[in-house]
Write a protein that holds these residues in place. Structure first.
Motif, short mmCIF file in Angstrom:
data_model
loop_
_atom_site.label_atom_id
_atom_site.label_comp_id
_atom_site.label_asym_id
_atom_site.label_seq_id
_atom_site.Cartn_x
_atom_site.Cartn_y
_atom_site.Cartn_z
N MET A 63 12.17 -1.71 -5.22
CA MET A 63 11.25 -1.79 -4.19
C MET A 63 10.06 -1.28 -4.01
N ASN A 64 8.71 -1.85 -4.08
CA ASN A 64 7.69 -1.94 -4.21
C ASN A 64 6.98 -0.92 -3.06
N PHE A 65 6.34 -0.04 -3.86
CA PHE A 65 5.86 0.89 -2.58
C PHE A 65 4.26 1.03 -2.96
N VAL A 66 2.86 -0.35 -1.58
CA VAL A 66 2.17 -0.06 -2.02
C VAL A 66 1.12 0.68 -1.09
N ILE A 67 0.48 1.19 -1.70
CA ILE A 67 -0.73 1.85 -1.32
C ILE A 67 -2.23 0.86 -1.17
N LEU A 68 -2.70 1.12 0.58
CA LEU A 68 -3.85 0.57 0.39
C LEU A 68 -4.91 0.67 1.07
N THR A 69 -6.75 0.88 1.15
CA THR A 69 -7.41 1.85 1.78
C THR A 69 -8.54 0.87 1.72
N THR A 70 -9.26 0.64 3.49
CA THR A 70 -9.87 -0.49 3.11
C THR A 70 -11.35 -0.28 4.22
N ASP A 71 -12.33 -0.06 4.22
CA ASP A 71 -13.89 0.04 4.62
C ASP A 71 -14.07 -0.96 5.76
N ASP A 72 -13.19 -2.96 5.46
CA ASP A 72 -13.67 -3.85 6.57
C ASP A 72 -12.06 -4.50 6.23
N ALA A 73 -11.89 -4.55 6.76
CA ALA A 73 -10.13 -5.55 7.40
C ALA A 73 -10.98 -6.69 8.01
N GLU A 74 -12.22 -7.33 7.35
CA GLU A 74 -12.45 -8.51 7.85
C GLU A 74 -11.90 -9.26 9.01
N GLY A 75 -11.87 -7.74 10.12
CA GLY A 75 -12.35 -9.14 11.19
C GLY A 75 -10.83 -8.63 12.12
N LYS A 76 -9.62 -8.48 10.51
CA LYS A 76 -8.19 -8.91 10.91
C LYS A 76 -7.75 -7.45 11.65
N GLU A 77 -6.79 -7.21 12.58
CA GLU A 77 -5.58 -6.16 12.26
C GLU A 77 -5.15 -5.18 11.12
N ALA A 78 -4.99 -4.08 11.45
CA ALA A 78 -4.75 -3.66 9.97
C ALA A 78 -3.51 -3.70 9.65
N GLU A 79 -2.08 -4.47 10.42
CA GLU A 79 -1.28 -4.99 10.48
C GLU A 79 -1.30 -6.29 9.81
N VAL A 80 -1.96 -7.11 10.48
CA VAL A 80 -2.64 -8.53 9.18
C VAL A 80 -2.71 -8.10 8.09
N TYR A 81 -4.13 -7.40 8.41
CA TYR A 81 -4.45 -7.23 6.65
C TYR A 81 -4.01 -6.52 5.67
N ALA A 82 -2.78 -5.92 5.99
CA ALA A 82 -1.84 -5.33 5.21
C ALA A 82 -1.11 -6.29 4.96
N ASP A 83 0.11 -7.48 5.79
CA ASP A 83 0.68 -8.32 5.01
C ASP A 83 -0.04 -9.16 4.47
N ASP A 84 -1.18 -9.80 4.37
CA ASP A 84 -1.46 -10.28 3.68
C ASP A 84 -1.86 -10.21 2.11
N PHE A 85 -2.33 -8.69 2.58
CA PHE A 85 -2.85 -8.23 1.36
C PHE A 85 -1.72 -8.21 0.76
N TYR A 86 -0.50 -7.74 1.01
CA TYR A 86 0.97 -7.44 0.14
C TYR A 86 1.10 -9.10 -0.41
N MET A 87 1.81 -9.83 0.09
CA MET A 87 1.44 -11.40 0.18
C MET A 87 0.85 -12.38 -1.16
N ASP A 88 -0.78 -12.21 -0.75
CA ASP A 88 -1.69 -12.45 -1.64
C ASP A 88 -1.99 -12.12 -3.19
N ASN A 89 -0.89 -10.80 -2.75
CA ASN A 89 -1.18 -10.29 -4.44
C ASN A 89 -0.05 -10.32 -5.19
N GLY A 90 1.31 -11.24 -4.18
CA GLY A 90 2.33 -11.38 -5.63
C GLY A 90 3.25 -9.92 -5.41
N PHE A 91 3.65 -9.41 -4.38
CA PHE A 91 4.25 -8.71 -3.72
C PHE A 91 5.84 -9.16 -3.32
N TYR A 92 5.30 -9.90 -1.96
CA TYR A 92 6.35 -10.26 -1.43
C TYR A 92 7.12 -10.99 -1.95
#
Length: 283
Positions: A63-92
């Motif tokens: 399974m994947n264990f992805v660690i992410l930090t950001t100081d610019d969530a692009e106006g998104k909630e942390a939940e949405v930003y994390a979900d998009d990052f996980y999918m956009d980077n091919g982990f899903y």
């Protein structure tokens, strides 16, 4: 040194440097990148250690264990930003059994854990998400971000090793659908005959108990009256109490919190078509 010697030695030196650098290059390519420190909260050494830890866990649990930090969530909630990052980077959809992404969003001041696949369906319930965040929350508030991620990873592993909780199910808050996890245990159901027999036994036992109580109160169904006037006695004594002082002791009683797990994982659909569980907390 003669010119001829320099010409001979230079190629040997170049080859030696190439072989010396090769292990480093191979080591860098030996594992996946699981740490993305966009907010620059981690040192290089901390990134390497966490990435090694995530790779070891990925190898052990598939399974994947992805660690992410950001100081610019692009106006998104942390939940949405994390979900998009996980999918956009091919982990899903990378062929693994699932995974989780742990994010510290500095602009939102929020720590969030999102789960997919087996991590969501089998192991990590809403209650366990709270436990994972609890494990690293104080470190997040203290600015010890590497320690926070390590603690959350370890808590996740503990829950995976604990296995599936009884009554595990997911609830999709977007569609209202429930999906109960099949543990493979056979559920024993009683037949109609067994129900009627049990009901008969209960009625007989209840009737006997009621009859005994009624018989006791009526003293074998008679109208016996107790001669209280002849048998009653009254004795009065006089006593005097003098108040001198008082002393009050206070004792704190600890109350244990419930360790029960509801078994529910609340899920949501992401904008990219994925389905995630998880939760978060402001800090």
């Amino acid at each position: 040194m003669r010119k001829r010697d320099r010409i001979f030695i230079a190629p040997l030196l170049a080859v030696s440097l190439l072989f010396a650098a090769a292990p480093t290059a191979l080591a860098a390519e030996s594992g996946e990148q699981f740490v993305f420190d966009k907010a620059d909260l981690l040192t290089t050494e901390e990134e390497d250690e966490l990435n090694d830890m995530a790779n070891n866990l990925a190898e052990n649990f598939n399974m994947n264990f992805v660690i992410l930090t950001t100081d610019d969530a692009e106006g998104k909630e942390a939940e949405v930003y994390a979900d998009d990052f996980y999918m956009d980077n091919g982990f899903y959809d990378d062929g693994k059994d699932g995974g989780a992404i742990y994010i510290i969003a500095m602009d939102n001041r929020r720590v969030q854990v999102e789960t997919v696949g087996d991590m969501k369906v089998r192991y990590i319930t809403d209650d366990r998400v709270d436990g994972i965040i609890d494990a690293g929350y104080e470190d997040v508030k203290d600015g010890a971000y590497a320690a926070a991620f390590e603690a959350m990873l370890n808590a996740t592993v503990d829950y995976i090793e604990d296995g599936v909780v009884d009554g595990k199910y997911t609830y999709n808050e977007d569609t209202g659908e429930y999906d109960y996890y099949d543990t493979g245990k056979e559920i024993r159901q009683i037949t109609l005959a067994e129900f009627l027999i049990a009901l008969g036994i209960a009625l007989v036992a209840g009737g006997v108990a009621v009859s005994c109580v009624i018989g006791t109160y009526y003293l074998k169904w008679g109208a016996y009256e107790y001669p209280y006037k002849e048998k009653a006695k009254l004795k009065v004594s006089r006593k005097r109490d003098d108040f001198i002082g008082s002393h009050v002791s206070h004792r704190h009683i600890e109350h244990e919190s419930s360790s029960s797990d509801s078994g529910m994982t609340t899920t949501h659909d992401s904008s990219g078509g994925g389905n995630f569980g998880g939760g978060g907390r402001d800090f």
